[in-house]
Design a protein around this motif. Structure first.
Motif, PDB file in Angstrom:
ATOM      1  N   VAL A  16       0.706  -1.236  -0.104  1.00 32.55           N
ATOM      2  CA  VAL A  16       0.118   0.086  -0.166  1.00 32.55           C
ATOM      3  C   VAL A  16       0.870   1.140   0.036  1.00 32.55           C
ATOM      4  N   LEU A  17       1.937   1.274   0.909  1.00 32.81           N
ATOM      5  CA  LEU A  17       2.793   2.447   1.011  1.00 32.81           C
ATOM      6  C   LEU A  17       3.531   2.769  -0.274  1.00 32.81           C
ATOM      7  N   GLU A  18       4.081   1.569  -1.010  1.00 32.51           N
ATOM      8  CA  GLU A  18       4.468   1.933  -2.219  1.00 32.51           C
ATOM      9  C   GLU A  18       3.706   2.536  -3.378  1.00 32.51           C
ATOM     10  N   ARG A  19       2.526   1.882  -3.420  1.00 31.45           N
ATOM     11  CA  ARG A  19       1.634   2.455  -4.594  1.00 31.45           C
ATOM     12  C   ARG A  19       1.055   3.922  -3.923  1.00 31.45           C
ATOM     13  N   TYR A  20       0.928   4.063  -2.589  1.00 34.36           N
ATOM     14  CA  TYR A  20       0.629   5.408  -2.244  1.00 34.36           C
ATOM     15  C   TYR A  20       1.804   6.570  -2.579  1.00 34.36           C
ATOM     16  N   ALA A  21       2.875   5.916  -2.625  1.00 29.69           N
ATOM     17  CA  ALA A  21       4.153   6.936  -2.655  1.00 29.69           C
ATOM     18  C   ALA A  21       4.055   7.344  -4.424  1.00 29.69           C
ATOM     19  N   LYS A  22       3.473   6.332  -5.182  1.00 28.21           N
ATOM     20  CA  LYS A  22       3.277   6.794  -6.778  1.00 28.21           C
ATOM     21  C   LYS A  22       1.855   7.316  -6.905  1.00 28.21           C
ATOM     22  N   SER A  23       1.503   8.236  -5.969  1.00 24.82           N
ATOM     23  CA  SER A  23       0.154   8.812  -5.992  1.00 24.82           C
ATOM     24  C   SER A  23      -1.100   8.281  -6.385  1.00 24.82           C
ATOM     25  N   ALA A  24      -1.125   6.789  -6.212  1.00 24.36           N
ATOM     26  CA  ALA A  24      -2.184   6.196  -6.582  1.00 24.36           C
ATOM     27  C   ALA A  24      -3.191   6.629  -5.542  1.00 24.36           C
ATOM     28  N   SER A  25      -4.532   6.632  -5.762  1.00 30.48           N
ATOM     29  CA  SER A  25      -5.864   7.072  -5.142  1.00 30.48           C
ATOM     30  C   SER A  25      -6.136   5.793  -4.219  1.00 30.48           C
ATOM     31  N   VAL A  26      -6.801   5.854  -3.073  1.00 24.74           N
ATOM     32  CA  VAL A  26      -7.213   4.674  -2.287  1.00 24.74           C
ATOM     33  C   VAL A  26      -8.099   3.716  -3.298  1.00 24.74           C
ATOM     34  N   ALA A  27      -8.741   4.248  -4.147  1.00 28.79           N
ATOM     35  CA  ALA A  27      -9.582   3.330  -5.057  1.00 28.79           C
ATOM     36  C   ALA A  27      -8.636   2.620  -6.028  1.00 28.79           C
ATOM     37  N   GLU A  28      -7.749   3.012  -6.403  1.00 27.97           N
ATOM     38  CA  GLU A  28      -6.814   2.345  -7.434  1.00 27.97           C
ATOM     39  C   GLU A  28      -5.790   1.399  -6.691  1.00 27.97           C
ATOM     40  N   ILE A  29      -5.494   1.832  -5.502  1.00 24.95           N
ATOM     41  CA  ILE A  29      -4.920   0.618  -4.700  1.00 24.95           C
ATOM     42  C   ILE A  29      -5.767  -0.404  -4.344  1.00 24.95           C
ATOM     43  N   ALA A  30      -7.114  -0.093  -3.772  1.00 28.77           N
ATOM     44  CA  ALA A  30      -7.849  -0.962  -3.597  1.00 28.77           C
ATOM     45  C   ALA A  30      -8.077  -2.026  -4.885  1.00 28.77           C
ATOM     46  N   SER A  31      -8.263  -1.518  -5.841  1.00 32.11           N
ATOM     47  CA  SER A  31      -8.639  -2.276  -7.145  1.00 32.11           C
ATOM     48  C   SER A  31      -7.506  -2.928  -7.534  1.00 32.11           C
ATOM     49  N   SER A  32      -6.176  -2.443  -7.379  1.00 30.05           N
ATOM     50  CA  SER A  32      -5.074  -3.413  -7.673  1.00 30.05           C
ATOM     51  C   SER A  32      -4.526  -4.491  -6.807  1.00 30.05           C
ATOM     52  N   SER A  34      -7.026  -5.952  -4.978  1.00 29.68           N
ATOM     53  CA  SER A  34      -8.479  -6.737  -4.812  1.00 29.68           C
ATOM     54  C   SER A  34      -8.871  -6.746  -3.533  1.00 29.68           C
ATOM     55  N   VAL A  35      -8.858  -5.528  -2.896  1.00 29.61           N
ATOM     56  CA  VAL A  35      -9.619  -5.304  -1.642  1.00 29.61           C
ATOM     57  C   VAL A  35     -10.321  -4.133  -1.791  1.00 29.61           C
ATOM     58  N   SER A  36     -11.156  -3.919  -0.754  1.00 33.23           N
ATOM     59  CA  SER A  36     -12.041  -2.853  -0.549  1.00 33.23           C
ATOM     60  C   SER A  36     -11.038  -1.496  -0.230  1.00 33.23           C
ATOM     61  N   PRO A  37     -11.874  -0.408  -0.603  1.00 36.91           N
ATOM     62  CA  PRO A  37     -11.367   0.801  -0.369  1.00 36.91           C
ATOM     63  C   PRO A  37     -11.094   0.972   1.124  1.00 36.91           C
ATOM     64  N   ASN A  38     -12.155   0.698   1.826  1.00 40.37           N
ATOM     65  CA  ASN A  38     -12.368   0.784   3.373  1.00 40.37           C
ATOM     66  C   ASN A  38     -11.079   0.067   3.978  1.00 40.37           C
ATOM     67  N   THR A  39     -10.537  -1.293   3.485  1.00 40.91           N
ATOM     68  CA  THR A  39      -9.562  -2.063   3.760  1.00 40.91           C
ATOM     69  C   THR A  39      -8.062  -1.112   3.468  1.00 40.91           C
ATOM     70  N   VAL A  40      -8.108  -0.563   2.516  1.00 38.67           N
ATOM     71  CA  VAL A  40      -7.032   0.441   2.094  1.00 38.67           C
ATOM     72  C   VAL A  40      -6.821   1.674   3.085  1.00 38.67           C
ATOM     73  N   LYS A  41      -7.933   2.128   3.521  1.00 36.91           N
ATOM     74  CA  LYS A  41      -8.034   3.384   4.247  1.00 36.91           C
ATOM     75  C   LYS A  41      -7.545   2.758   5.730  1.00 36.91           C
ATOM     76  N   SER A  42      -7.942   1.576   6.313  1.00 37.01           N
ATOM     77  CA  SER A  42      -7.398   0.989   7.634  1.00 37.01           C
ATOM     78  C   SER A  42      -5.918   0.788   7.517  1.00 37.01           C
ATOM     79  N   GLN A  43      -5.579   0.212   6.651  1.00 38.26           N
ATOM     80  CA  GLN A  43      -4.125  -0.083   6.263  1.00 38.26           C
ATOM     81  C   GLN A  43      -3.295   1.200   6.166  1.00 38.26           C
TER      82      GLN A  43
END
Length: 77
Positions: A16-32, A34-43
């Motif tokens: 998540v941190l690696e993708r976050y560093a590449k300016s990915a949105s929560v939705a993009e990270i979640a999709s990549s 295969s988890v929910s946006p809420n899971t990414v927000k929690s992480q």
């Protein structure tokens, strides 16, 4: 000078941190991952807590300072 302890991130938090560093949105990270946006927000909240920060910029700067992430400048080399 005190030695900074490096927080232990889970493998998923690291991804998540690696993708976050590449300016990915929560939705993009979640999709990549295969988890929910809420899971990414929690992480992301967990990452912030472990790094002792409260925002994206501070989290990325702290992760670079601790050697968890490579700085954008060194990634281009």
């Amino acid at each position: 000078m005190a030695v900074q302890s490096i927080p232990k991130l889970t493998k998923r938090e690291g991804l998540v941190l690696e993708r976050y560093a590449k300016s990915a949105s929560v939705a993009e990270i979640a999709s990549s991952l295969s988890v929910s946006p809420n899971t990414v927000k929690s992480q992301i909240r967990s990452i912030y807590k472990k790094l002792g920060v409260s925002g994206r910029g501070a989290a990325l700067a702290r992760a670079v300072d601790l050697g968890i992430l490579r700085s954008p400048a060194s990634a281009k080399e």
